[in-house]
Write a protein that holds these residues in place. Structure first.
Motif, mmCIF file in Angstrom:
data_model
loop_
_atom_site.group_PDB
_atom_site.id
_atom_site.type_symbol
_atom_site.label_atom_id
_atom_site.label_comp_id
_atom_site.label_asym_id
_atom_site.label_seq_id
_atom_site.Cartn_x
_atom_site.Cartn_y
_atom_site.Cartn_z
ATOM 1 N N VAL A 1 -13.893 2.051 6.949
ATOM 2 C CA VAL A 1 -14.094 2.744 5.668
ATOM 3 C C VAL A 1 -12.895 2.452 4.773
ATOM 4 N N LEU A 2 -13.178 1.928 3.594
ATOM 5 C CA LEU A 2 -12.124 1.515 2.663
ATOM 6 C C LEU A 2 -12.138 2.383 1.413
ATOM 7 N N LEU A 3 -10.951 2.655 0.893
ATOM 8 C CA LEU A 3 -10.808 3.384 -0.370
ATOM 9 C C LEU A 3 -9.931 2.502 -1.262
ATOM 10 N N PRO A 4 -10.444 2.006 -2.400
ATOM 11 C CA PRO A 4 -9.680 1.018 -3.177
ATOM 12 C C PRO A 4 -8.289 1.477 -3.602
ATOM 13 N N ASP A 5 -8.104 2.786 -3.821
ATOM 14 C CA ASP A 5 -6.788 3.289 -4.216
ATOM 15 C C ASP A 5 -6.545 4.633 -3.533
ATOM 16 N N LEU A 6 -5.511 4.681 -2.697
ATOM 17 C CA LEU A 6 -5.231 5.918 -1.944
ATOM 18 C C LEU A 6 -4.748 7.053 -2.850
ATOM 19 N N ASN A 7 -4.429 6.745 -4.110
ATOM 20 C CA ASN A 7 -4.026 7.811 -5.034
ATOM 21 C C ASN A 7 -5.211 8.652 -5.498
ATOM 22 N N ALA A 8 -6.404 8.263 -5.080
ATOM 23 C CA ALA A 8 -7.599 9.030 -5.469
ATOM 24 C C ALA A 8 -7.708 10.276 -4.590
ATOM 25 N N GLY A 9 -6.918 11.271 -4.934
ATOM 26 C CA GLY A 9 -6.936 12.538 -4.185
ATOM 27 C C GLY A 9 -7.866 13.531 -4.844
ATOM 28 N N CYS A 10 -7.593 14.816 -4.668
ATOM 29 C CA CYS A 10 -8.441 15.846 -5.281
ATOM 30 C C CYS A 10 -7.613 17.119 -5.382
ATOM 31 N N SER A 11 -7.481 17.649 -6.605
ATOM 32 C CA SER A 11 -6.630 18.839 -6.789
ATOM 33 C C SER A 11 -7.207 20.040 -6.048
ATOM 34 N N LEU A 12 -8.524 20.073 -5.912
ATOM 35 C CA LEU A 12 -9.150 21.195 -5.196
ATOM 36 C C LEU A 12 -8.827 21.121 -3.700
ATOM 37 N N ALA A 13 -8.981 19.935 -3.116
ATOM 38 C CA ALA A 13 -8.627 19.779 -1.695
ATOM 39 C C ALA A 13 -7.145 20.105 -1.497
ATOM 40 N N ASP A 14 -6.312 19.696 -2.478
ATOM 41 C CA ASP A 14 -4.866 19.969 -2.373
ATOM 42 C C ASP A 14 -4.553 21.455 -2.460
ATOM 43 N N ILE B 1 0.839 -1.204 0.000
ATOM 44 C CA ILE B 1 0.000 0.000 0.000
ATOM 45 C C ILE B 1 0.869 1.247 0.000
ATOM 46 N N ARG B 2 1.974 1.190 0.753
ATOM 47 C CA ARG B 2 2.912 2.326 0.758
ATOM 48 C C ARG B 2 3.480 2.536 -0.647
ATOM 49 N N LYS B 3 3.763 1.445 -1.328
ATOM 50 C CA LYS B 3 4.404 1.527 -2.642
ATOM 51 C C LYS B 3 3.419 1.929 -3.751
ATOM 52 N N TYR B 4 2.260 1.293 -3.753
ATOM 53 C CA TYR B 4 1.330 1.512 -4.869
ATOM 54 C C TYR B 4 0.103 2.350 -4.498
ATOM 55 N N GLY B 5 -0.261 2.342 -3.228
ATOM 56 C CA GLY B 5 -1.492 3.027 -2.817
ATOM 57 C C GLY B 5 -2.690 2.084 -2.804
ATOM 58 N N PHE B 6 -2.467 0.821 -3.172
ATOM 59 C CA PHE B 6 -3.559 -0.162 -3.192
ATOM 60 C C PHE B 6 -2.990 -1.566 -3.028
ATOM 61 N N VAL B 7 -3.864 -2.536 -2.773
ATOM 62 C CA VAL B 7 -3.423 -3.932 -2.662
ATOM 63 C C VAL B 7 -3.192 -4.442 -4.078
ATOM 64 N N ASN B 8 -1.942 -4.830 -4.348
ATOM 65 C CA ASN B 8 -1.576 -5.177 -5.723
ATOM 66 C C ASN B 8 -1.470 -6.696 -5.893
ATOM 67 N N GLN B 9 -2.492 -7.421 -5.457
ATOM 68 C CA GLN B 9 -2.466 -8.887 -5.560
ATOM 69 C C GLN B 9 -3.045 -9.342 -6.891
ATOM 70 N N THR B 10 -2.412 -10.329 -7.497
ATOM 71 C CA THR B 10 -2.893 -10.833 -8.786
ATOM 72 C C THR B 10 -4.237 -11.527 -8.601
ATOM 73 N N ILE B 11 -5.116 -11.275 -9.544
ATOM 74 C CA ILE B 11 -6.459 -11.865 -9.471
ATOM 75 C C ILE B 11 -6.517 -13.034 -10.459
#
Ligand code: 13P
Ligand code: SF4
Length: 330
Positions: free
Chosen positions: A93-106, A6-16
């Motif tokens: 509360v789960l967020l599938p990808d932590l890279n989902a930010g917001c330029s306005l909030a930033d 999660i630190r590296k990718y922002g999400f669980v990167n397990q093969t499906i």
């Protein structure tokens, strides 16, 4: 166990496993774990389709406050998932990808905003929901684009207002309500970049189309629009209005819902400055896909974790917003 990933990718990167029917597997996991999937209208169509509820930011926060699920999986951006966690601190509360930010909030760091509002000690601080929990904790009341007018109007006229962080929305509300407000100079990189010139060209090519816009767009675009409103009200407008064609100046994810309700109508996404880029898309909302949703629900990661005292402080202005919205039937 997956924290490094999660630190590296922002999400669980397990093969499906290949051939897995993700929509079916997600439904099974939801039932097994008593989870609910809330999605914003801007996420990818297939993610909207597996959600229990799709809405704009006001409706999503209302749902997050009401749900009796044990897990909320939020297919939206980070501040939306944070808002859900503030409203339901005992739920996961789960967020599938932590890279989902917001330029306005930033565009509104809490330390800078804190310094800014010190200059206005007698003002009521209204913050748009597109802010971090820390900024919300500094605010008196929160609003979304669906209720911003009513929230501003709920403040006594003699009370001056600071509005942050979206300057386009703030200035539009100021024109609509006649309230003079001190407005923070922030913007959304999607809505702020729609091209007036290219929209005017489109209007020439489609003189029968109505232009409908989100209030985060710049003033010249709002001024030539036939209707300005929040994501949900733009969708509703296209159901109710008799026109068959619309140029839509907001994130094109909304077209999925518009087309579901009005399959025979034509919806043209408004263009950004560059003909080659997909710059009218919110790349943050588009971070989520079915693979990430599946892994997120399966491993229950990434999870939103908030500082308790920030969360407690942020709850007050959000609750105030929900109470005023309920009063107006929003
Ligand atoms: P809504 O409040 O209309 O859902 O908008 C949220 C948003 O992020 C707009 O860019
Ligand atoms: Fe944030 Fe803009 Fe994306 Fe909305 S469209 S989530 S304001 S970056």
């Amino acid at each position: 166990m997956y924290s490094e990933e999660i630190r590296k990718y922002g999400f669980v990167n397990q093969t499906i496993p290949e051939g897995l029917n993700l929509a079916e597997e997600i439904t099974k996991l939801k039932k097994k774990k008593n989870a609910v999937i809330l999605a914003h209208y801007y996420v990818a169509d297939d993610v909207q389709d597996i959600a229990d509820f799709v809405g704009d930011s006001l409706a999503l926060s209302q749902r997050a406050a009401e749900t009796d699920a044990d897990i909320i999986l939020f297919a939206g951006v980070h501040f939306m998932a944070e808002t859900a966690k503030i409203l339901s601190p005992n739920k996961k509360v789960l967020l599938p990808d932590l890279n989902a930010g917001c330029s306005l909030a930033d565009s509104c760091p809490a330390t800078d905003f804190g310094e800014f509002i010190k200059n206005y000690p007698n003002h009521t601080v209204i913050s748009y929901v597109n802010t971090t929990a820390e900024v919300k904790a500094l605010s008196h009341i929160i609003c979304t684009s669906s209720n911003a007018k009513q929230i501003v109007q709920s403040i006594p006229v003699e009370k001056p207002i600071v509005f942050g962080p979206d300057r386009n929305l703030g200035n539009w509300i100021s024109r609509e309500t006649g309230r003079d407000m001190v407005v923070w100079d922030g913007a959304c990189h999607v809505h702020n970049e729609f091209s007036l010139e290219r929209i005017l060209d489109l209007k020439k090519q489609h003189p029968d189309a109505l232009l409908i816009s989100h209030p985060e767009c710049q003033k010249p675009i709002l001024e030539i629009s036939d209707f300005v409103g929040s994501t949900a009200s733009l969708i509703k407008y296209t159901h109710k209005n008799s026109s068959d064609k619309y140029i839509v100046a907001t994130e094109p994810g909304v077209l999925h819902e518009m087309r579901k309700h009005s399959p025979d109508k034509i919806f043209i996404p408004a263009p950004g400055e560059d003909a080659e880029c997909a710059c009218n898309e919110c790349q943050f909302m588009k971070q989520h896909n079915l693979e990430k949703v599946y892994n997120c629900l399966k491993y229950e990661l990434p999870e939103i974790d908030l500082d308790e005292s920030v969360s407690r402080k942020a709850l007050k202005p959000i609750t105030r917003m929900l109470e005023i919205s309920a009063k107006f039937g929003l």
